[in-house]
Design a protein around this motif. Structure first.
Motif, PDB file in Angstrom:
ATOM      1  N   ARG A 489     -29.306 -10.062   7.583  1.00  0.00           N
ATOM      2  CA  ARG A 489     -29.278 -11.043   8.662  1.00  0.00           C
ATOM      3  C   ARG A 489     -28.343 -10.595   9.770  1.00  0.00           C
ATOM      4  O   ARG A 489     -27.504  -9.715   9.580  1.00  0.00           O
ATOM      5  N   GLN A 490     -28.460 -11.233  10.932  1.00  0.00           N
ATOM      6  CA  GLN A 490     -27.525 -10.950  12.004  1.00  0.00           C
ATOM      7  C   GLN A 490     -26.193 -11.626  11.706  1.00  0.00           C
ATOM      8  O   GLN A 490     -26.134 -12.590  10.940  1.00  0.00           O
ATOM      9  N   PRO A 491     -25.113 -11.134  12.287  1.00  0.00           N
ATOM     10  CA  PRO A 491     -23.804 -11.724  12.001  1.00  0.00           C
ATOM     11  C   PRO A 491     -23.752 -13.211  12.358  1.00  0.00           C
ATOM     12  O   PRO A 491     -24.295 -13.637  13.378  1.00  0.00           O
ATOM     13  N   ARG A 492     -23.117 -13.973  11.498  1.00  0.00           N
ATOM     14  CA  ARG A 492     -22.919 -15.402  11.714  1.00  0.00           C
ATOM     15  C   ARG A 492     -21.428 -15.718  11.645  1.00  0.00           C
ATOM     16  O   ARG A 492     -20.663 -14.964  11.049  1.00  0.00           O
ATOM     17  N   PRO A 493     -21.001 -16.824  12.236  1.00  0.00           N
ATOM     18  CA  PRO A 493     -19.589 -17.205  12.121  1.00  0.00           C
ATOM     19  C   PRO A 493     -19.220 -17.493  10.670  1.00  0.00           C
ATOM     20  O   PRO A 493     -20.054 -17.884   9.848  1.00  0.00           O
ATOM     21  N   SER A 494     -17.952 -17.311  10.367  1.00  0.00           N
ATOM     22  CA  SER A 494     -17.438 -17.588   9.030  1.00  0.00           C
ATOM     23  C   SER A 494     -17.473 -19.092   8.766  1.00  0.00           C
ATOM     24  O   SER A 494     -17.596 -19.903   9.691  1.00  0.00           O
ATOM     25  N   PRO A 495     -17.359 -19.514   7.500  1.00  0.00           N
ATOM     26  CA  PRO A 495     -17.281 -20.953   7.211  1.00  0.00           C
ATOM     27  C   PRO A 495     -16.158 -21.647   7.976  1.00  0.00           C
ATOM     28  O   PRO A 495     -16.309 -22.799   8.392  1.00  0.00           O
ATOM     29  N   LEU A 496     -15.038 -20.950   8.171  1.00  0.00           N
ATOM     30  CA  LEU A 496     -13.930 -21.553   8.913  1.00  0.00           C
ATOM     31  C   LEU A 496     -14.333 -21.828  10.358  1.00  0.00           C
ATOM     32  O   LEU A 496     -14.095 -22.917  10.888  1.00  0.00           O
ATOM     33  N   ALA A 497     -14.962 -20.847  11.004  1.00  0.00           N
ATOM     34  CA  ALA A 497     -15.388 -21.034  12.385  1.00  0.00           C
ATOM     35  C   ALA A 497     -16.508 -22.070  12.477  1.00  0.00           C
ATOM     36  O   ALA A 497     -16.549 -22.879  13.411  1.00  0.00           O
ATOM     37  N   GLN A 498     -17.425 -22.058  11.512  1.00  0.00           N
ATOM     38  CA  GLN A 498     -18.470 -23.081  11.499  1.00  0.00           C
ATOM     39  C   GLN A 498     -17.864 -24.475  11.375  1.00  0.00           C
ATOM     40  O   GLN A 498     -18.353 -25.434  11.984  1.00  0.00           O
ATOM     41  N   SER A 499     -16.795 -24.596  10.607  1.00  0.00           N
ATOM     42  CA  SER A 499     -16.134 -25.893  10.460  1.00  0.00           C
ATOM     43  C   SER A 499     -15.574 -26.364  11.792  1.00  0.00           C
ATOM     44  O   SER A 499     -15.654 -27.557  12.124  1.00  0.00           O
ATOM     45  N   HIS A 500     -14.994 -25.437  12.571  1.00  0.00           N
ATOM     46  CA  HIS A 500     -14.506 -25.808  13.898  1.00  0.00           C
ATOM     47  C   HIS A 500     -15.636 -26.382  14.758  1.00  0.00           C
ATOM     48  O   HIS A 500     -15.462 -27.397  15.443  1.00  0.00           O
ATOM     49  N   ARG A 514     -21.367 -42.496  19.524  1.00  0.00           N
ATOM     50  CA  ARG A 514     -22.537 -42.227  18.685  1.00  0.00           C
ATOM     51  C   ARG A 514     -22.039 -42.161  17.238  1.00  0.00           C
ATOM     52  O   ARG A 514     -22.097 -41.117  16.594  1.00  0.00           O
ATOM     53  N   PHE A 515     -21.563 -43.267  16.741  1.00  0.00           N
ATOM     54  CA  PHE A 515     -20.868 -43.271  15.461  1.00  0.00           C
ATOM     55  C   PHE A 515     -21.783 -42.920  14.300  1.00  0.00           C
ATOM     56  O   PHE A 515     -21.382 -42.218  13.368  1.00  0.00           O
ATOM     57  N   ASP A 516     -23.022 -43.415  14.334  1.00  0.00           N
ATOM     58  CA  ASP A 516     -23.964 -43.081  13.264  1.00  0.00           C
ATOM     59  C   ASP A 516     -24.235 -41.581  13.219  1.00  0.00           C
ATOM     60  O   ASP A 516     -24.294 -40.973  12.138  1.00  0.00           O
ATOM     61  N   LEU A 517     -24.429 -40.968  14.401  1.00  0.00           N
ATOM     62  CA  LEU A 517     -24.687 -39.528  14.442  1.00  0.00           C
ATOM     63  C   LEU A 517     -23.480 -38.749  13.922  1.00  0.00           C
ATOM     64  O   LEU A 517     -23.633 -37.764  13.194  1.00  0.00           O
ATOM     65  N   ALA A 518     -22.290 -39.175  14.304  1.00  0.00           N
ATOM     66  CA  ALA A 518     -21.084 -38.497  13.828  1.00  0.00           C
ATOM     67  C   ALA A 518     -20.961 -38.609  12.322  1.00  0.00           C
ATOM     68  O   ALA A 518     -20.612 -37.627  11.641  1.00  0.00           O
ATOM     69  N   ALA A 519     -21.244 -39.799  11.776  1.00  0.00           N
ATOM     70  CA  ALA A 519     -21.142 -39.990  10.328  1.00  0.00           C
ATOM     71  C   ALA A 519     -22.154 -39.114   9.597  1.00  0.00           C
ATOM     72  O   ALA A 519     -21.843 -38.499   8.569  1.00  0.00           O
ATOM     73  N   ASP A 520     -23.379 -39.028  10.121  1.00  0.00           N
ATOM     74  CA  ASP A 520     -24.397 -38.178   9.489  1.00  0.00           C
ATOM     75  C   ASP A 520     -23.981 -36.713   9.530  1.00  0.00           C
ATOM     76  O   ASP A 520     -24.199 -35.961   8.564  1.00  0.00           O
ATOM     77  N   LEU A 521     -23.401 -36.291  10.640  1.00  0.00           N
ATOM     78  CA  LEU A 521     -22.999 -34.892  10.772  1.00  0.00           C
ATOM     79  C   LEU A 521     -21.887 -34.547   9.782  1.00  0.00           C
ATOM     80  O   LEU A 521     -21.938 -33.520   9.101  1.00  0.00           O
ATOM     81  N   VAL A 522     -20.875 -35.413   9.691  1.00  0.00           N
ATOM     82  CA  VAL A 522     -19.793 -35.162   8.737  1.00  0.00           C
ATOM     83  C   VAL A 522     -20.333 -35.189   7.320  1.00  0.00           C
ATOM     84  O   VAL A 522     -19.993 -34.333   6.481  1.00  0.00           O
ATOM     85  N   ASP A 523     -21.187 -36.164   7.017  1.00  0.00           N
ATOM     86  CA  ASP A 523     -21.746 -36.280   5.671  1.00  0.00           C
ATOM     87  C   ASP A 523     -22.512 -35.019   5.281  1.00  0.00           C
ATOM     88  O   ASP A 523     -22.388 -34.522   4.158  1.00  0.00           O
ATOM     89  N   GLU A 524     -23.298 -34.486   6.205  1.00  0.00           N
ATOM     90  CA  GLU A 524     -24.113 -33.304   5.898  1.00  0.00           C
ATOM     91  C   GLU A 524     -23.254 -32.055   5.724  1.00  0.00           C
ATOM     92  O   GLU A 524     -23.404 -31.331   4.731  1.00  0.00           O
ATOM     93  N   HIS A 525     -22.366 -31.800   6.656  1.00  0.00           N
ATOM     94  CA  HIS A 525     -21.682 -30.506   6.652  1.00  0.00           C
ATOM     95  C   HIS A 525     -20.422 -30.492   5.796  1.00  0.00           C
ATOM     96  O   HIS A 525     -19.952 -29.412   5.422  1.00  0.00           O
ATOM     97  N   ALA A 526     -19.872 -31.655   5.462  1.00  0.00           N
ATOM     98  CA  ALA A 526     -18.735 -31.675   4.542  1.00  0.00           C
ATOM     99  C   ALA A 526     -19.153 -31.270   3.137  1.00  0.00           C
ATOM    100  O   ALA A 526     -18.308 -30.956   2.308  1.00  0.00           O
ATOM    101  N   ARG A 527     -20.457 -31.258   2.866  1.00  0.00           N
ATOM    102  CA  ARG A 527     -20.962 -30.823   1.559  1.00  0.00           C
ATOM    103  C   ARG A 527     -20.982 -29.308   1.415  1.00  0.00           C
ATOM    104  O   ARG A 527     -21.203 -28.792   0.315  1.00  0.00           O
ATOM    105  N   ALA A 528     -20.825 -28.584   2.529  1.00  0.00           N
ATOM    106  CA  ALA A 528     -20.927 -27.118   2.469  1.00  0.00           C
ATOM    107  C   ALA A 528     -19.751 -26.406   3.110  1.00  0.00           C
ATOM    108  O   ALA A 528     -19.540 -25.223   2.839  1.00  0.00           O
ATOM    109  N   LEU A 529     -18.983 -27.087   3.952  1.00  0.00           N
ATOM    110  CA  LEU A 529     -17.931 -26.427   4.727  1.00  0.00           C
ATOM    111  C   LEU A 529     -16.580 -27.107   4.504  1.00  0.00           C
ATOM    112  O   LEU A 529     -16.524 -28.304   4.228  1.00  0.00           O
ATOM    113  N   PRO A 530     -15.487 -26.353   4.672  1.00  0.00           N
ATOM    114  CA  PRO A 530     -14.144 -26.941   4.514  1.00  0.00           C
ATOM    115  C   PRO A 530     -13.708 -27.699   5.767  1.00  0.00           C
ATOM    116  O   PRO A 530     -12.703 -27.351   6.412  1.00  0.00           O
TER     117      PRO A 530
END
Length: 826
Positions: A489-500, A514-530
């Motif tokens: 694959r092509q280079p991707r940002p590290s998990p740390l940078a993705q978390s930022h 947009r509180f619902d959108l923010a909650a969905d985003l945190v819910d989704e990505h907190a499962r994979a990123l620090p």
């Protein structure tokens, strides 16, 4: 009434297993609704099937307790009966219901009961004339062993454990774990609660907290052995070897795996073992992590060595990195040449952003025992661990590192420290120094994009920043792979940078209400990123605000991020005070909320950097003081740095709250409407202030209109807790509106009839709307939500929507606010 007994038991009743006090998980709610439907019918029941350790017994307890509580609140006479597994004969006198009493029969492990007992329970529960409801569990076999039942029971699988529910299960056992770690553990345990809990003793606090690398493969607890062991018993040696090759491989290309195993894909598809594999699109992977871990654990050292060497040979012509990795693991003795090759692999993985695998490869290089490679090996391992957010491992390796091309001091000072606590300079989150360390090439672009978005957000120009950041995320970010390398694959940002990037996206959504959108985003990505580790624990502050507003459940993934034990900072302390103020204000304790807001504002004035400049949506002190009738106590509202509209919006909100109706024009508008950048949250808070002002001067009709508008806007943002508080105020206003005038008491009339005290608008609707449409429209005018109306009128939410749509068309209105205004027109 709720009484409990043990079926067929004579003598003193033993301690009952129900009322276990187990946590009620989100997955239980749907099962409670299904069981409640059976209880309402008065016959039938539900049988849940699941693997050992899947939580069948806990589910049965929780459902039974929930139904007993509901029955007591409704005045239903209910008797719970426990069926012990040892029962061989039923005493029918013990189960004959009294007049008007429904019997709730609980049978755990239905398949283990005596055949006669099982048949009696099934036959009795499915007779409509018998007020019996059966709730049971089983592991194997059909529900009924005899002829088909006239009214079959509902069969359901026990819902698999989710990451959000796993956090609750662990909390019950005093285990604290990061959400992304829990998500990995749930997958590794095949969503089985028993396997999850049995894995805990093998893991350190650092591993559970996400700051140290998890083992790979994961340990195999007894529950996993029981779950997947039977699936491997009848497999041939050839199948076992192929599964082992797939288990240890860091590639999932079918052509490589079949070449290493000396077979072909067509043959594999005919094996019983094919049921354990995902064969699609030229890729082949073991479906369940538990199967992979067990296959690996059961293999001998010789078997694993042979599998690695076979893979190295199969990969030699197509993927030198993976081939060298397997060749090294197939070598039993340490080799300095292998160490240098492995460090080269780790560097390339790190350059691609595959930091977790880079850590594993660098550690393997260090284990080869080459002294010359040790300092640089620690440097590569430390840089990779930092990029993965494994802070504890990064400290361990970087303190032992030394290499001229890696500035360890920069990595430590501008990496580890700035991950947890950003510098306190104005509008400076300290990202640029971290980007300059070049953890991997794509990180600099991600971190600088984040820095630009944060600066734009603090100056009130978040729209463009959000669009640019979303475009970057779409093209540059991808889910983290747990086991398979993606060296092509092509280079991707590290998990740390993705978390930022993800935390910044969530912040921009929050700032735009947009509180619902923010909650969905945190819910989704907190499962994979620090997420909790970056930007001064900004994700923790954001998540706390979303929970306080009611946009996220306190016991879900977002709530877990809000509770993450992040290092203390001024930003977190201020946000926590404001969160408490929001919660207490929603509960009606306005004076306490005002005091908390004053304390937060004072701390913000003394702070510097993001703690001073970043204003998450919330209350301003004037709004809380106005609710207490002491608006003069309010200190000046905090002012945001720069030229952003935030300062003008907050100032306008404070003025409306302090001065009341003097700031409202003839058309009901305030100066907020002319300020670019005001969000739905800001507008809703102004509407609440105006509504309170009208209520204070004795105009409940006009107050009702403004508070209803606020509730509708709050619903749009996702701030459900604040919306509920606004609707509670609506009920008070409705009481005032509908109160009969002083004088003789009116005769009793139906709520929807055009009697004294009912607004004339609603009274006129009786000639236009049907009785049910009128009931729904009147409740909407009073501020009730569709779900509340459904509960009041004993309808489904969908049915309420249908009636409301008809009422809208007949009345010529398009919104709930317009309907409420029409209701109070003369």
């Amino acid at each position: 009434m709720d009484s409990s007994s043990v079926l067929g038991y004579r003598g003193a009743a033993p301690e009952l297993r129900t009322s276990s006090g187990a946590a009620r998980l989100a997955q239980h709610d749907a099962e409670i609704r299904v069981a409640a439907a059976a209880l309402s019918r008065g016959h039938g029941g539900v049988v849940w099937t699941g693997d050992p350790g899947s939580g069948r017994s806990t589910l049965l307890d929780v459902v039974a307790d929930a139904l007993a509580t509901a029955a007591a609140s409704e005045g239903m006479r209910l008797r719970r009966v426990i069926v012990p597994r040892s029962l061989t004969e039923i005493d029918e006198r013990a189960v004959h219901p009294e007049d008007g009493t429904r019997v709730l029969v609980l049978a755990d492990d239905l398949d283990h009961l005596a055949p006669g007992v099982r048949s009696y329970l099934l036959d009795t529960a499915t007779r409509p004339q018998t007020p019996w409801v059966l709730l049971a569990t089983r592991t194997t076999g059909p529900v009924a062993d005899a002829s088909p039942l006239p009214h079959p029971l509902v069969e359901r699988r026990v819902p698999p454990l989710t990451a959000a529910d796993a956090l609750l299960v662990l909390a019950e056992h005093d285990v604290v774990a990061a959400p992304h770690v829990v998500a990995s553990l749930v997958r590794a345990s095949s969503c089985n609660p028993a396997a999850l809990l049995q894995t805990m003793p093998w893991l350190s606090p650092e591993q559970l907290g996400g700051t140290s690398l998890l083992p790979d493969p994961m340990p195999v607890p007894p529950a996993t052995e029981r779950l997947v062991g039977a699936r491997l018993i009848d497999l041939s040696p050839v199948e076992h070897r192929f599964l082992l090759i797939a288990a240890v491989a860091v590639v999932d290309r079918t052509d490589v795996l079949v070449r290493a195993a000396g077979t072909d894909a067509a043959t594999i598809a005919t094996w019983p073992a094919a049921a354990l594999l995902n064969l699609a699109g030229g890729r082949c992977r073991i479906l369940e992590p538990g199967v992979r871990a067990l296959v690996h654990a059961r293999a001998t050292l010789a078997d694993r060595t042979d599998a690695h060497l076979s893979l190295a040979s199969a990969l030699a012509a197509s993927d030198m990195l993976a081939a060298e990795w397997h060749r090294s693991l197939g070598t039993l003795a340490g080799d300095g040449a292998h160490a240098e090759d492995l460090l080269g692999i780790a560097e390339q993985l790190l350059a691609r952003g595959d930091c977790v695998h880079a850590v594993r490869v660098a550690r393997e290089a260090l284990s080869q025992g080459a002294d010359a490679a040790e300092p640089y090996g620690h440097a590569v391992a430390g840089a990779a661990a930092l990029g993965a957010g494994l802070v504890h491992d990064a400290v361990h390796h970087l303190r032992r590192a030394s290499h001229p091309t890696i500035d360890v001091d920069v990595l430590v000072e501008h990496g580890l420290r700035l991950i947890a606590q950003r510098t306190e300079r104005s509008t400076d989150w300290g990202i640029a120094p971290l980007a300059a360390t070049h953890l991997c090439p794509a990180d600099e672009q991600a971190l600088r994009a984040t820095d630009d978005a944060l600066r734009a957000a603090l100056t009130g120009s978040a729209d463009d920043a959000r669009r640019e950041l979303e475009a970057f995320a779409t093209t540059m970010l991808e889910p983290v792979q747990e086991h398979i390398w993606r060296t092509d694959r092509q280079p991707r940002p590290s998990p740390l940078a993705q978390s930022h990037v993800r935390v910044t996206q969530a912040l921009l959504d929050v700032l735009e209400a947009r509180f619902d959108l923010a909650a969905d985003l945190v819910d989704e990505h907190a499962r994979a990123l620090p997420l909790p580790l970056v930007l001064g624990a900004l994700a923790t502050a954001i998540s706390g605000r979303l929970v306080a507003l009611g946009a996220a459940a306190p016991r879900g993934i977002v709530g877990a991020v809000a509770r993450y034990p992040a290092p203390s900072s001024a930003l977190l302390r201020i946000a926590a005070l404001e969160d408490r103020a929001l919660a207490t204000f929603a509960d009606g304790a306005a004076a306490e909320a005002a005091a908390l807001l004053e304390l937060a504002a004072e701390q913000r004035r003394r702070a510097t950097g993001p703690a001073h400049d970043l204003l998450l949506p919330g209350l301003v002190p004037a709004e809380a003081w106005a609710e207490t009738g002491r608006a003069d106590h309010s200190l000046p509202a905090p002012v945001a740095a720069g030229t952003g509209a935030t300062a003008r919006v907050l100032a306008e909100r404070s003025r409306v709250a302090l001065t009341g109706l003097t700031m409202v024009g003839p058309d009901g508008r305030t100066g907020l409407a002319d300020i670019e950048g005001a969000t739905d949250w800001d507008t809703a808070m102004v509407e609440l202030s105006v509504g309170r002002a009208f209520a204070r001067v004795g105009e409940p009709h006009r107050a009702h209109t403004h508070v209803l508008a606020a509730a509708e806007l709050l619903d749009l943002t996702g701030a459900r807790r604040t919306a509920d508080a606004a609707r509670h105020r609506l009920s008070t206003l409705t009481t005032a509106i509908l109160a009969p005038p002083p004088g003789p008491a009116p005769s009793a009339v139906s709520p929807a009839s055009p009697a004294a005290g009912v607004p004339r608008g609603i009274a006129r609707w009786r000639s236009i709307l049907t009785e049910r449409e009128l009931e729904v429209a009147q409740l909407v005018a009073q501020g009730a939500s569709n779900r509340e109306i459904a509960e009041t009128l004993y309808l489904s939410v969908r049915t309420v929507e249908v009636y409301l749509g008809r009422a809208f068309r007949k009345l010529g209105v398009t919104t709930r606010v317009e309907l409420a205004v029409r209701a109070h027109e003369d």
